[in-house]
Structure formats: C-alpha cells, structure tokens
Design a protein around this motif. Structure first.
Motif, short mmCIF file in Angstrom:
data_model
loop_
_atom_site.label_atom_id
_atom_site.label_comp_id
_atom_site.label_asym_id
_atom_site.label_seq_id
_atom_site.Cartn_x
_atom_site.Cartn_y
_atom_site.Cartn_z
N UNK A 41 39.50 23.37 9.11
CA UNK A 41 40.61 22.44 8.94
C UNK A 41 41.92 23.05 9.44
N UNK A 42 42.74 22.23 10.06
CA UNK A 42 44.00 22.73 10.60
C UNK A 42 45.02 23.05 9.51
N UNK A 43 44.87 22.44 8.34
CA UNK A 43 45.85 22.61 7.26
C UNK A 43 45.35 23.51 6.15
N UNK A 44 44.39 24.38 6.44
CA UNK A 44 43.83 25.24 5.40
C UNK A 44 43.46 26.60 5.99
N UNK A 45 43.56 27.63 5.13
CA UNK A 45 43.15 28.97 5.54
C UNK A 45 41.66 29.19 5.32
#
Length: 304
Positions: free
Chosen positions: A153-157
C-alpha cells in the motif's frame, strides 16, 4: 519448486466421521484417526530477498461437529519460538521485526508483513476453503502465490499478505506443470508490447493459469477480497532463465487434474493486485489438460 520440511505431523482424532461396523444403528461408531502433514511452498515474486512468515498455530475445523483442533507450530530446537519460514527459500524501529512476519528488500531494508482480511476481521489469520481429510496419511502443501497475495500500500509502511493468494493442495491429488518459453516468443512479445515496457525498458515474463471455461481472462486484480473472480488466474509462475540449460523455464506446482488454459505474458510488471490494469495483455494462450499421475510439460514458442 522446493517444499519446506513438514511444519507438523501428528495423529489427529476425527470423531463422528466413520461408518460403524455393526448392523445395530444404536451402536456407537469408532472414532477414526488420520495423519495430517503440512508443508509450505511459494510462487516467487521479484524485488524481495526474503518473505518470512511466522506460523503460530494450525487449526482444523470439522464441518459436521464444529469442533476445532489446534496444533502449535514451534521451532524444532526451541519450542518457545513459533515456526518461521522464508518463502523465497522454497520455489519498527523499537521492535525486532526479524521475530515476526516480515519481508526483506534487495537492499537489506525490512518491512512488517501483515495478514489482513476485509474489514480488518481476523488480522493475522489465513482462512482456507474446506478440504477432505482421508483416513490415512494426508500430505498438504500451503502454496503462497506471492504475485497475487503481496500488496504494498502506498499509504502504509507495512506489506499486506492477502489470504486469497494462498491455496491448500493435497500432494496425493495434484501435479506439476512445467515447461519453456522460446527466445523468439519472448523477443516478439517485447517488440509488440514496447509501449508497456517499464521505465528502464525491462519486461516481466510470467505464466498465468485459468479455468478452461474462462472466455476473457483477467489480471490478478480482485475486487472482492473474500472471493476470487471466476475469470482471474488460479495460479501464476515467473519465467526464469536457466543458464545451465540456456533456456527460459517456468513451473506451476500442486495443480489439481483437470482442463485449464495456460497463458504467457511479458507484461507481468504492470499487473498490480490492487489496481485494475486495463493495459495488461496475454500474448499466447493455449488449452491444456493435467492428468492424474503425470506432470505436464508445455512449450511456448512462435506459432508456425
């Protein structure tokens, strides 16, 4: 395709499933036992050095009586540690991620690997469809199709592992599909699809397996996390160059006998499990039949 040493091998008691040996309907049936063994394998993915999955326990749920049978999975030399498997060995700043499920990138950096189902329900659990446990030895393999199941995901590490990219297969009831892709076909595919090349001009070559009745095969995108679309691939495999044999090869392991379609593509690099890739294309598709007791060899080459 390598299979890791069995994670567990135990005699499990399956009650209320056996037929009685008496003509008296009131006589109790004798509980039967079966041996259940589970191994792990994977279909690889590019860009990662390791994909480490920690197994804390395996739970079998009996359909008829609803009773769960749970086995803890522990390291052979330390029973206090859950079993960890690097899937690529087989095809937090304050936390020690190496003790939990995680991925290791080619540059050595680490990211947590989280199993996450729709609605955040059952985080950490991989729930599989039902199967039959025979009254004998049962050798199953948990097959991770990493191309289908790993999501960044682009919004998660964190890296997510989608359970729908994992399937359970019985070794006694499955075969392998292996084969080659000719240099000429690979060159033609890249030339005809030059507009789809990655920024560095490269391509990713793969094989996709579909049901025989699929009229319009799709990419690996899944709209519904709880159900795989009927037109989606059942399994995937990378095409890898073998320097010893001097040819491009592939292998799809643990495939149930039956009729399928096998498709070659050089556009696997644009196929994202989270995005519908309208530009994704299959270059050559052929019908195949997997027969019980025989592995299948398939050759993809330029049509004469």
């Amino acid at each position: 395709m390598n299979i890791k040493t069995t994670l567990l091998s135990s005699a499990i008691l399956v009650a209320l499933t056996a037929c009685g040996g008496s003509d008296n309907d009131d006589s109790p049936t004798t509980p039967q036992s079966a041996k259940f063994s589970l191994g792990v394998s994977d279909a690889p993915v590019s860009g990662l050095r390791e994909v480490n999955v920690v197994f804390n326990s395996i739970t079998l749920r009996q359909a008829e009586v609803g009773q769960d049978i749970t086995f803890a999975t522990r390291e052979a030399d330390d029973e206090s540690k859950p079993e960890m498997v690097n899937l690529l060995d087989y095809t937090g700043d304050e936390n020690d991620l190496t003790m939990t499920s995680h991925v290791v990138y080619e540059d050595g950096s680490i990211a947590p690997l989280v199993v996450k189902r729709k609605g955040n329900d059952g985080i950490g659990e991989i729930q599989l469809d039902g199967f039959t446990l025979n009254q004998a030895d049962n050798d199953f393999v948990l097959e991770f199709d990493l191309k289908k199941s790993l999501v960044d995901p682009q919004n998660s590490d964190e890296i997510f592992l989608k359970p729908r990219g994992v399937r359970l297969e019985n070794l006694a009831e499955s075969e392998d599909i292996e084969g080659t892709v000719s240099d000429a076909l690979i060159a033609n595919c890249e030339t005809d699809n030059i507009a789809l090349a990655a920024a560095d001009g490269s391509f990713a070559h793969a094989l996709y397996l579909y049901s025989s009745d699929v009229a319009a095969p799709l990419d690996i995108y899944e709209v519904n996390e709880d159900e795989t679309p009927a037109d989606a691939p059942l399994a995937t495999a990378d095409v890898v160059f073998d320097s010893e044999d001097n040819q491009y090869e592939f292998e799809l392991a643990f495939i149930t006998p039956g009729d399928y379609q096998l498709a070659y593509t050089c556009a696997a690099h644009i196929d994202d499990a989270e995005i519908q890739d309208e530009a994704f294309t299959l270059y050559q598709v052929k019908p195949i039949t997997v027969t019980a007791g025989d592995d299948l060899d398939v050759t993809f080459t330029v049509s004469q």
